[in-house]
Design a protein around this motif. Sequence first.
Motif, PDB file in Angstrom:
ATOM      1  N   SER A  33      13.284  -4.943   4.462  1.00 31.02           N
ATOM      2  CA  SER A  33      12.033  -4.294   4.136  1.00 31.02           C
ATOM      3  C   SER A  33      10.961  -5.267   4.606  1.00 31.02           C
ATOM      4  N   TYR A  34       9.787  -4.776   4.930  1.00 31.80           N
ATOM      5  CA  TYR A  34       8.755  -5.626   5.519  1.00 31.80           C
ATOM      6  C   TYR A  34       7.511  -5.676   4.645  1.00 31.80           C
ATOM      7  N   LEU A  35       6.985  -6.881   4.478  1.00 29.57           N
ATOM      8  CA  LEU A  35       5.710  -7.101   3.803  1.00 29.57           C
ATOM      9  C   LEU A  35       4.871  -8.009   4.704  1.00 29.57           C
ATOM     10  N   PRO A  36       3.599  -7.710   4.865  1.00 29.53           N
ATOM     11  CA  PRO A  36       2.756  -8.578   5.676  1.00 29.53           C
ATOM     12  C   PRO A  36       2.430  -9.874   4.945  1.00 29.53           C
ATOM     13  N   PRO A  71       3.580 -11.267  10.319  1.00 31.16           N
ATOM     14  CA  PRO A  71       2.140 -11.332  10.580  1.00 31.16           C
ATOM     15  C   PRO A  71       1.615  -9.929  10.889  1.00 31.16           C
ATOM     16  N   PRO A  72       0.655  -9.429  10.124  1.00 28.75           N
ATOM     17  CA  PRO A  72       0.215  -8.043  10.295  1.00 28.75           C
ATOM     18  C   PRO A  72      -0.414  -7.751  11.653  1.00 28.75           C
ATOM     19  N   GLY A  73      -0.859  -8.753  12.375  1.00 26.37           N
ATOM     20  CA  GLY A  73      -1.453  -8.528  13.686  1.00 26.37           C
ATOM     21  C   GLY A  73      -0.462  -8.608  14.823  1.00 26.37           C
ATOM     22  N   GLU A 128      -8.602  -4.422  17.168  1.00 32.39           N
ATOM     23  CA  GLU A 128      -9.363  -5.360  16.330  1.00 32.39           C
ATOM     24  C   GLU A 128      -9.904  -4.667  15.088  1.00 32.39           C
ATOM     25  N   ASP A 129     -10.432  -3.460  15.251  1.00 35.35           N
ATOM     26  CA  ASP A 129     -10.960  -2.714  14.103  1.00 35.35           C
ATOM     27  C   ASP A 129      -9.852  -2.391  13.108  1.00 35.35           C
ATOM     28  N   LEU A 165      -6.654  -3.496   8.025  1.00 39.48           N
ATOM     29  CA  LEU A 165      -5.420  -4.005   7.418  1.00 39.48           C
ATOM     30  C   LEU A 165      -5.709  -5.194   6.511  1.00 39.48           C
ATOM     31  N   GLU A 166      -6.512  -6.137   6.996  1.00 41.77           N
ATOM     32  CA  GLU A 166      -6.851  -7.325   6.204  1.00 41.77           C
ATOM     33  C   GLU A 166      -7.603  -6.947   4.938  1.00 41.77           C
TER      34      GLU A 166
END
Length: 135
Positions: free
Chosen positions: A8-11, A58-60, A67-68, A73-74
């Motif tokens: 499972s993934y978490l940022p 890393p969420p990016g 970028e937007d 997300l952040e």
Amino acid sequence: MDIRIAQSYLPQTDPEAAIGFYRDVLGFEVRSDVGFQGMRWIAVGPPGQPDIAIVLYPPGADPGVTEDEQKVLEEMMAKGTFASINLATPDLDGVFEKLQASDAEVVQEPTDQPYGVRDCAFRDPSGNMIRIKQL
């Protein structure tokens, strides 16, 4: 059909804080820590469940995120509305005490829910909502 949960993934926005929290506070094992182009993917999991992992990513990292979208997300991560996971323990009160003594942001103390579950909630260092229920 035999289908199982593998990951499972978490940022995560701070790899060291994420490792400290999941390893030192929750007691998870660090299964892997992979770096690529200045980013890190860290797989953690509970002892005794070697075939299940949470990948802190890393969420990016997705090249399709603008970028937007990254800013959105952040913002969502900071509010705890982007990602979540539910965990379970036979000792909810003991786990809650350990979490409360750490830097974890407590969202809800152990509570008997009207739908029959006793649980608590908190946020990890990246803002992800984590709920833990009593087994």
